[in-house]
Design a protein around this motif. Structure first.
Motif, PDB file in Angstrom:
ATOM      1  N   CYS A 354      -8.855 -13.352   4.909  1.00  0.00           N
ATOM      2  CA  CYS A 354      -9.635 -13.381   3.666  1.00  0.00           C
ATOM      3  C   CYS A 354      -9.212 -12.215   2.783  1.00  0.00           C
ATOM      4  O   CYS A 354      -9.151 -11.067   3.234  1.00  0.00           O
ATOM      5  N   GLY A 355      -8.920 -12.505   1.519  1.00  0.00           N
ATOM      6  CA  GLY A 355      -8.533 -11.451   0.583  1.00  0.00           C
ATOM      7  C   GLY A 355      -8.744 -11.905  -0.844  1.00  0.00           C
ATOM      8  O   GLY A 355      -9.329 -12.950  -1.105  1.00  0.00           O
ATOM      9  N   GLY A 356      -8.257 -11.103  -1.783  1.00  0.00           N
ATOM     10  CA  GLY A 356      -8.353 -11.458  -3.192  1.00  0.00           C
ATOM     11  C   GLY A 356      -9.505 -10.809  -3.920  1.00  0.00           C
ATOM     12  O   GLY A 356      -9.500 -10.696  -5.137  1.00  0.00           O
ATOM     13  N   ALA A 357     -10.529 -10.394  -3.190  1.00  0.00           N
ATOM     14  CA  ALA A 357     -11.698  -9.735  -3.783  1.00  0.00           C
ATOM     15  C   ALA A 357     -12.508  -9.127  -2.635  1.00  0.00           C
ATOM     16  O   ALA A 357     -12.157  -9.266  -1.457  1.00  0.00           O
ATOM     17  N   ARG A 358     -13.593  -8.471  -2.981  1.00  0.00           N
ATOM     18  CA  ARG A 358     -14.440  -7.810  -1.981  1.00  0.00           C
ATOM     19  C   ARG A 358     -15.344  -8.830  -1.287  1.00  0.00           C
ATOM     20  O   ARG A 358     -15.992  -9.641  -1.935  1.00  0.00           O
ATOM     21  N   LEU A 359     -15.360  -8.786   0.040  1.00  0.00           N
ATOM     22  CA  LEU A 359     -16.307  -9.584   0.818  1.00  0.00           C
ATOM     23  C   LEU A 359     -17.430  -8.652   1.263  1.00  0.00           C
ATOM     24  O   LEU A 359     -17.185  -7.651   1.942  1.00  0.00           O
ATOM     25  N   GLU A 360     -18.649  -8.970   0.863  1.00  0.00           N
ATOM     26  CA  GLU A 360     -19.776  -8.110   1.185  1.00  0.00           C
ATOM     27  C   GLU A 360     -19.935  -7.981   2.701  1.00  0.00           C
ATOM     28  O   GLU A 360     -19.841  -8.970   3.432  1.00  0.00           O
ATOM     29  N   PRO A 361     -20.183  -6.750   3.196  1.00  0.00           N
ATOM     30  CA  PRO A 361     -20.285  -6.523   4.645  1.00  0.00           C
ATOM     31  C   PRO A 361     -21.306  -7.401   5.339  1.00  0.00           C
ATOM     32  O   PRO A 361     -21.073  -7.847   6.465  1.00  0.00           O
ATOM     33  N   ASP A 362     -22.449  -7.682   4.699  1.00  0.00           N
ATOM     34  CA  ASP A 362     -23.474  -8.488   5.373  1.00  0.00           C
ATOM     35  C   ASP A 362     -23.025  -9.933   5.546  1.00  0.00           C
ATOM     36  O   ASP A 362     -23.395 -10.600   6.527  1.00  0.00           O
ATOM     37  N   ILE A 363     -22.209 -10.428   4.616  1.00  0.00           N
ATOM     38  CA  ILE A 363     -21.684 -11.792   4.755  1.00  0.00           C
ATOM     39  C   ILE A 363     -20.633 -11.832   5.861  1.00  0.00           C
ATOM     40  O   ILE A 363     -20.590 -12.771   6.667  1.00  0.00           O
ATOM     41  N   PHE A 366     -22.406 -11.776   9.128  1.00  0.00           N
ATOM     42  CA  PHE A 366     -22.992 -13.079   9.436  1.00  0.00           C
ATOM     43  C   PHE A 366     -21.967 -13.985  10.120  1.00  0.00           C
ATOM     44  O   PHE A 366     -22.251 -14.574  11.180  1.00  0.00           O
ATOM     45  N   PHE A 367     -20.767 -14.109   9.528  1.00  0.00           N
ATOM     46  CA  PHE A 367     -19.773 -15.020  10.093  1.00  0.00           C
ATOM     47  C   PHE A 367     -19.237 -14.521  11.427  1.00  0.00           C
ATOM     48  O   PHE A 367     -18.990 -15.316  12.346  1.00  0.00           O
ATOM     49  N   LYS A 368     -19.075 -13.219  11.557  1.00  0.00           N
ATOM     50  CA  LYS A 368     -18.654 -12.675  12.852  1.00  0.00           C
ATOM     51  C   LYS A 368     -19.722 -12.958  13.917  1.00  0.00           C
ATOM     52  O   LYS A 368     -19.401 -13.279  15.066  1.00  0.00           O
ATOM     53  N   GLY A 398     -17.053  -3.401   5.587  1.00  0.00           N
ATOM     54  CA  GLY A 398     -17.017  -2.591   4.385  1.00  0.00           C
ATOM     55  C   GLY A 398     -15.644  -2.037   4.087  1.00  0.00           C
ATOM     56  O   GLY A 398     -15.414  -1.472   3.019  1.00  0.00           O
ATOM     57  N   THR A 399     -14.695  -2.199   5.030  1.00  0.00           N
ATOM     58  CA  THR A 399     -13.322  -1.752   4.807  1.00  0.00           C
ATOM     59  C   THR A 399     -12.418  -2.969   4.657  1.00  0.00           C
ATOM     60  O   THR A 399     -12.840  -4.114   4.872  1.00  0.00           O
ATOM     61  N   GLU A 483     -21.920  -7.057  -9.139  1.00  0.00           N
ATOM     62  CA  GLU A 483     -21.863  -8.527  -9.079  1.00  0.00           C
ATOM     63  C   GLU A 483     -21.903  -9.017  -7.634  1.00  0.00           C
ATOM     64  O   GLU A 483     -22.578 -10.003  -7.324  1.00  0.00           O
ATOM     65  N   GLY A 484     -21.187  -8.318  -6.754  1.00  0.00           N
ATOM     66  CA  GLY A 484     -21.191  -8.691  -5.339  1.00  0.00           C
ATOM     67  C   GLY A 484     -22.571  -8.566  -4.712  1.00  0.00           C
ATOM     68  O   GLY A 484     -22.931  -9.336  -3.816  1.00  0.00           O
ATOM     69  N   THR A 485     -23.349  -7.601  -5.189  1.00  0.00           N
ATOM     70  CA  THR A 485     -24.718  -7.427  -4.697  1.00  0.00           C
ATOM     71  C   THR A 485     -25.603  -8.604  -5.117  1.00  0.00           C
ATOM     72  O   THR A 485     -26.374  -9.144  -4.311  1.00  0.00           O
ATOM     73  N   LEU A 486     -25.482  -9.021  -6.371  1.00  0.00           N
ATOM     74  CA  LEU A 486     -26.360 -10.075  -6.888  1.00  0.00           C
ATOM     75  C   LEU A 486     -25.982 -11.464  -6.387  1.00  0.00           C
ATOM     76  O   LEU A 486     -26.857 -12.311  -6.172  1.00  0.00           O
TER      77      LEU A 486
END
Length: 604
Positions: A354-363, A366-368, A398-399, A483-486
């Motif tokens: 997964c790349g191209g933008a930030r993936l929020e840590p909580d998401i 969830f998938f992990k 987060g990294t 934006e990632g938060t909302l």
């Protein structure tokens, strides 16, 4: 220390593909997601590529001559690409959603004389652009159902390949194959950009040789894997991944319409697939929305299962065993909940880059937790895609992981992430000034992204430097972070933050209409159309409350004070999104200027 040139000799992409053709023969190489009967074996792939390469030589394609591919994903895309490389030509991918004007700019800048088009939309764009760029000698339609619109220089792929082949053509192709060189230019990839005209990123065979070798050190992909070609091949991420998947002998399955991904996942059942955060955000929001309307007992089982999954992950991260009770709980949670969720993605997924933008840590968490291994990474077109990513079992949320072997990363001025590696581009085509600006005086590539490297060597990306907004009070805002938060809220589909030179931060919000309409019906909100729904006081108040809850962890100056609900999504077709679904802020700010100004009353 960088890899020595001798270590690359076996990694020239054309040589690798020819070796795979000989090795795998009857194994399936390429597959149509909707037409299994038309699977293409490795032997057939070799025949098709050679036949097309001979036709290209016969059409006068010179060594390092530029050929454009203007199409959505299909096996013919890769066949055309490989045929161009067989001839020592240079492939110039064009996003299938580009307008005629955008495409004409790329063709002119690259000096393209031959273009492959995918479907009617691309064919019609080429018909239109001919008045702006009359230098096209060949227009070749990959899909035989396309109407050629009477263009004299247009034909179908089958027709183009049927031209007689002379001994001179065969000798010329053999000579080119024998003389292939790691310093040859392999492709020009025009960055879509959020502002300004596109720049042609020059990537050579050495860049891709390095990328292939470095991925071998981090990933485990085998000839038993099935990869779904979901992201546009015109983007470096999917293109480089397709090369890697074929190099490893995996079967690559092509889907033309990314909007149909849920249906295709269920039928193809891939084991690997690269994606962007938006897919995970939408799947996550859809799952939570379904849970919110479930019966109390079902919600309790879901929440218990998720807690079990998170607990097991935390213990794994600390290197601790689960213990008998947690192992049993995990098996129960998997049977009752997790396996059903994974089946929504085909049920066989081993890992998903997964790349191209930030993936929020909580998401990501969830998938992990449900057993889906999302491998977050970071890279750009200019670095031949990935320069850092998670190790197979890495859980540093987060990294964007640690640098790949032999990739050097440092933090420069303004906390800019900088890269030095053999995967870094030669420069921008026809743009020496832009090339010079892209590198530091000591030769490091400037990514334009800000971040830091933590104590464990993980790269943390914080914001896009050029995207930073400065309020009239002098505070800097990273819009992507807000934006990632909302967008984590399942009632929110898209968000565009406003704040540059403004007193406070506001937002244009596109609701997730299916979830919102279902909610409105459940609470008795009556409406005739979308605008009436969005203006309803109950809906406005509900969004206000949800935004306040979401933003508790943000600094006060980062929090959205006012918002406007929009009745349609930002779209590619209207130029509001890049082909990789990033916001084109300038376009959005201009198009919705009336709505924006209404959120700042009394402003001159």
């Amino acid at each position: 220390m960088f890899l020595a040139m001798s270590e690359y000799s076996q990694y020239h992409l054309v040589d690798l593909m020819r070796e795979r053709i000989q090795k795998y023969q009857n194994k399936i190489a390429l597959r149509y997601s909707a037409k299994e009967a038309e699977d293409i074996s490795w032997r057939e792939l070799g025949q098709k590529v050679e036949q097309l390469a001979l036709a290209l030589v016969g059409a006068g394609l010179e060594v390092q001559g530029k050929v454009a591919i203007f199409s959505r994903n299909m096996p013919e895309w890769t066949i055309a690409d490989l045929a161009v490389l067989w001839c020592r030509g240079v492939t110039v991918p064009v996003y299938p959603t580009n307008t005629a004007g955008q495409t004409a700019y790329i063709l002119r800048d690259a000096g393209v004389r031959l273009i492959f088009v995918g479907e009617q939309e691309q064919m019609d764009a080429v018909v239109e652009l001919q008045q702006h760029y009359p230098n096209l000698e060949y227009v070749i339609a990959l899909d035989s159902s396309v109407n050629l619109r009477g263009m004299k220089n247009a034909c179908y792929l089958e027709t183009f390949q049927k031209a007689p082949v002379s001994m001179e053509q065969r000798k010329e192709l053999d000579q080119r194959l024998a003389n292939n060189n790691l310093d040859d230019l392999l492709t020009l990839i025009y960055t879509s950009g959020t502002t300004g005209e596109p720049k042609g990123v020059m990537l050579d065979y050495r860049n891709f040789a390095s990328a292939i070798k470095l991925h071998d050190a981090r990933l485990t992909l085998t000839s038993d894997d099935v990869s779904l070609c979901f992201l546009p091949l015109s983007h470096i991420f999917e293109r480089a991944w397709t090369y890697y998947a074929l190099y490893r002998g995996a079967t690559n399955v092509y889907m033309r319409d990314p909007a149909a991904v849920q249906t295709v996942l269920a039928t193809v059942r891939p084991t690997v697939m690269c994606s962007v955060p938006r897919l995970f955000e939408k799947v996550h929001a859809a799952i939570l929305a379904k849970v919110a309307t479930a019966k109390p007992a079902q919600r309790a089982i879901f929440n218990w299962s998720l807690k079990v999954g998170e607990t097991a992950l935390a213990r794994k991260q600390k290197g601790k065993p689960n213990g008998m009770i947690l192992d049993l709980s995990l098996r129960i949670a998997d049977k009752l909940v997790f396996s059903k969720l994974r089946n929504g993605l085909g049920g066989r997924m081993r890992f998903m880059p997964c790349g191209g933008a930030r993936l929020e840590p909580d998401i990501n968490l969830f998938f992990k937790s449900i057993g889906l291994n999302v491998i977050v990474g970071y890279g750009l077109s200019e670095t031949t895609a990935t320069v850092s990513c998670y190790d197979a079992d890495q859980l540093n949320f987060g990294t964007v992981g640690t640098p790949l072997p032999y990739v050097h990363m440092r933090i420069g001025e303004e906390n800019e992430i900088q890269v030095k590696a053999d995967t870094v581009m030669k420069g921008y085509y026809n743009k020496p000034e832009a090339t010079a600006e892209a590198f530091t005086e000591d030769g490091w590539f400037r990514t334009g992204d800000a971040g830091y490297i933590d104590d464990h060597g993980n790269v943390v990306m914080t914001e896009r430097l050029k995207d930073l907004m400065k309020t009239s009070g002098g505070k800097y805002i990273a819009p992507q972070m807000v934006e990632g938060t909302l967008v984590r809220d399942h009632f929110v589909e898209q968000v565009a933050i406003v704040g540059d030179a403004r007193k406070y931060v506001s937002a244009l919000i596109v609701p997730a209409f299916s979830a919102l309409e279902e909610y409105a019906h459940s609470v008795g909100v009556k409406f005739e159309n979308r605008m009436e729904l969005l203006r309803h006081s109950h809906i406005q108040e509900m969004f206000q409350q949800r935004l306040e809850a979401l933003q508790k962890e943000l600094a006060r100056f980062e929090q959205v004070k006012k918002f406007t609900l929009l009745d349609r999504e930002f779209s590619l077709e209207m130029g509001e999104l890049t082909p990789t679904l990033k916001l084109r802020r300038k376009v959005i700010m201009e198009r919705f200027s009336k709505e924006i100004e209404a959120m700042y009353p009394g402003r001159n």
